[in-house]
Design an enzyme around this catalytic site. Structure first.
Site, mmCIF file in Angstrom:
data_model
loop_
_atom_site.group_PDB
_atom_site.id
_atom_site.type_symbol
_atom_site.label_atom_id
_atom_site.label_comp_id
_atom_site.label_asym_id
_atom_site.label_seq_id
_atom_site.Cartn_x
_atom_site.Cartn_y
_atom_site.Cartn_z
ATOM 1 C CB CYS A 83 -0.927 0.005 1.207
ATOM 2 S SG CYS A 83 -2.116 -1.355 1.235
ATOM 3 C CE LYS B 145 -15.617 2.858 6.230
ATOM 4 N NZ LYS B 145 -16.397 2.969 4.987
ATOM 5 C CB CYS C 95 -13.727 -2.660 5.753
ATOM 6 S SG CYS C 95 -13.986 -3.817 7.123
ATOM 7 C CG HIS D 34 -6.555 1.419 -0.327
ATOM 8 N ND1 HIS D 34 -5.402 2.052 -0.735
ATOM 9 C CD2 HIS D 34 -6.148 0.361 0.442
ATOM 10 C CE1 HIS D 34 -4.351 1.426 -0.225
ATOM 11 N NE2 HIS D 34 -4.770 0.388 0.480
#
Length: 394
Positions: A85, A334, A208, A338
C-alpha cells in the site's frame, strides 16, 4: 543528507475514484497525468524520468510500460515499484531523491490501480508468504485483532470500543461527501456503523475501506526552479520509510496496539522536517485508514495523541475538519477509495491542494494550513511511508 526545501511539487492530478467500469488503466493514467501537466504547465516531452507505482499488476513483468504506452513517452528512465500500500509514496520519495541528487530537473511520480477488473476482493485470503511465520489471515482479520487488543489494553468494552471507532467512519464519510472525486458519497451515523454486517469482529462493513479504481500523478522539480511552473509550489519538508525485517506479529512481546514501522517512519520524517511537536506543528494529515482502528492507532504512533488517549481526542472532535488537527479531510481510504498503487500519491494530492488553497470544493478548504502530512501503511502490515510538505520555504 536532508532534502528539506530542495524539491518542490509543482503540479498534481487525480482521477475520479470508484468502480470505473467505463475505462481501463490507460484512461485513468490520462485523467491524472494530464491534470498534472496542465497544473504544472509542462508537456509530456518535458518529463526527464518517471517513477511508477502499481501494487497489484495483474499480468506481471510489464514494468512501467503502461505509462510509456499511454503517454507516448520513450527514451527516458522509467522505474516501477510494488511496495504494497506504500507504493505511491515510494514513487514520490524516489522522484524527490532523483531531483535532490541533481540528476534531473523535472520528473513524474504516477500511480494507478484497476482493482475492480481483477475481481480482487481485498481480503488477502490464501497461503501466506512465509510458511513458518504465517498461516494466512485476511486483512480485516489482522486489523480486527488490533482493535480487540486495543480495547482490552485500555479498558474499553467491545461495545464501547466499537462505538468509538465508528466515529472515525462517520467523520471520514462526512468529509468524503464534500469530495467530488471520492468513491463513496454517503453520510453515516454511528448506529449505521454499529448495525452493519460484521466482516471480522469487531470490524463491520463500514469500518473497512472499499476497493477502488483510480490514478494520481505528481510533477516534481528543483525548489529553485519551481516559480517557472507555478505561483504556488509546495515544498517537500521531509520523508520517512520503515520496513520491519520480519512479520511484526511474529515477534516476541508484540502487543497489537502499535507498530515500530509507524513510529520509525514518522520519526524519520519529523527529524528531516524539523517537527518536534507533531500535534501542534502539523496542520492537517492524510493517514492510512484501511480500517477505522488503523487510523486510531496511527494517532498514537505518530504522536498526535498520547498512548491510550486517542479515545479522548476522538470524542472531543480533535481530528475533525474544525478540530485541532484535521485528519482525512477528503474522506480517507475509507471513503475516497484505495486503489493501492495510487493511494499514496492521491493522499499527497489532497495535502498539495489544501496547502495551495485550491481544493476542488471550497467548502472543504482548511484555513491557514501551512504544513501537511500524508501516509500509507501496508504489508503484513510491516511497511510504512510518510511525506511532509509545506507551502513556505525555510
Amino acid at each position: 543528507m536532508s532534502i528539506k526545501d530542495k524539491v518542490a511539487i509543482v503540479g498534481m492530478g487525480c482521477s475520479k475514484f470508484g468502480e470505473r467500469w467505463d475505462c481501463g488503466i490507460s484512461d485513468l493514467i490520462i485523467e491524472s497525468a494530464y491534470e498534472a501537466f496542465e497544473d504544472a504547465h509542462v508537456k509530456p516531452e518535458d518529463i526527464q524520468a518517471v517513477f511508477f507505482s502499481e501494487g497489484n499488476q495483474p499480468n506481471g513483468g510489464t514494468g512501467a510500460t503502461p505509462v510509456a504506452d499511454t503517454l507516448k513517452l520513450s527514451g527516458i528512465p522509467m522505474m516501477r515499484n510494488e511496495s504494497f500500500c506504500t507504493s505511491g509514496h515510494v514513487a514520490l520519495i524516489q522522484a524527490a531523491m532523483a531531483i535532490a541528487s541533481g540528476e534531473y530537473d523535472v520528473v513524474m511520480a504516477i500511480g494507478v490501480e484497476k482493482l475492480k477488473d481483477t475481481g480482487y476482493g481485498g481480503l488477502g485470503v490464501g497461503r501466506g508468504w512465509n510458511p513458518v511465520y504465517e498461516a494466512r489471515r485476511t486483512g480485516p482479520g489482522s486489523f480486527a485483532m488490533i482493535a480487540s487488543r486495543y480495547f482490552a489494553k485500555y479498558g474499553l468494552s467491545p461495545e464501547e470500543g466499537k462505538r468509538l471507532i465508528a466515529k472515525i467512519a462517520v467523520k471520514n464519510h462526512h468529509n468524503g461527501m464534500l469530495s467530488p472525486k471520492a468513491h463513496f458519497h454517503k453520510e453515516l451515523t454511528v448506529d449505521d456503523v454499529m448495525k452493519a454486517p460484521i466482516i471480522a469482529y469487531p470490524l463491520g462493513l463500514f469500518d473497512c475501506c472499499g476497493n477502488s479504481d483510480g490514478s494520481a500523478c505528481a510533477i516534481l522539480t528543483r525548489a529553485d526552479m519551481a516559480a517557472k511552473y507555478t505561483d504556488k509550489p509546495i515544498y517537500i519538508k521531509g520523508y520517512g520509510m520503515a520496513v520491519d525485517s520480519t512479520l511484526s506479529q511474529s515477534r516476541p512481546n508484540f502487543e497489537w496496539t502499535g507498530f515500530d514501522a509507524l513510529k520509525d517512519s514518522s520519526r524519520q520524517a519529523y527529524k528531516m522536517a524539523g517537527i518536534t511537536n507533531p500535534r501542534e506543528q502539523i496542520d492537517l494529515a492524510e493517514v492510512h485508514d484501511c480500517f477505522t482502528c488503523t487510523e486510531m492507532i496511527i494517532y498514537e504512533d505518530f504522536g498526535f495523541s498520547q498512548p491510550g488517549h486517542a479515545a479522548e481526542d476522538i470524542e472531543s472532535g480533535f481530528f475533525e475538519r474544525d478540530g485541532g488537527l484535521p485528519v482525512n479531510v477528503d474522506g480517507g481510504l475509507k471513503c475516497f477509495g484505495h486503489p493501492v498503487g495510487a493511494s499514496g500519491i492521491r493522499m499527497t494530492y489532497e495535502i498539495f491542494k489544501q496547502l495551495q488553497g485550491r481544493v476542488d470544493n471550497p467548502a472543504r478548504q482548511i484555513k491557514d494550513c501551512k504544513i501537511g502530512l500524508s501516509h500509507t501503511f501496508g504489508g503484513s502490515p510491516q511497511v510504512s511511508a510518510v511525506l511532509i510538505a509545506g507551502n513556505e520555504l525555510g
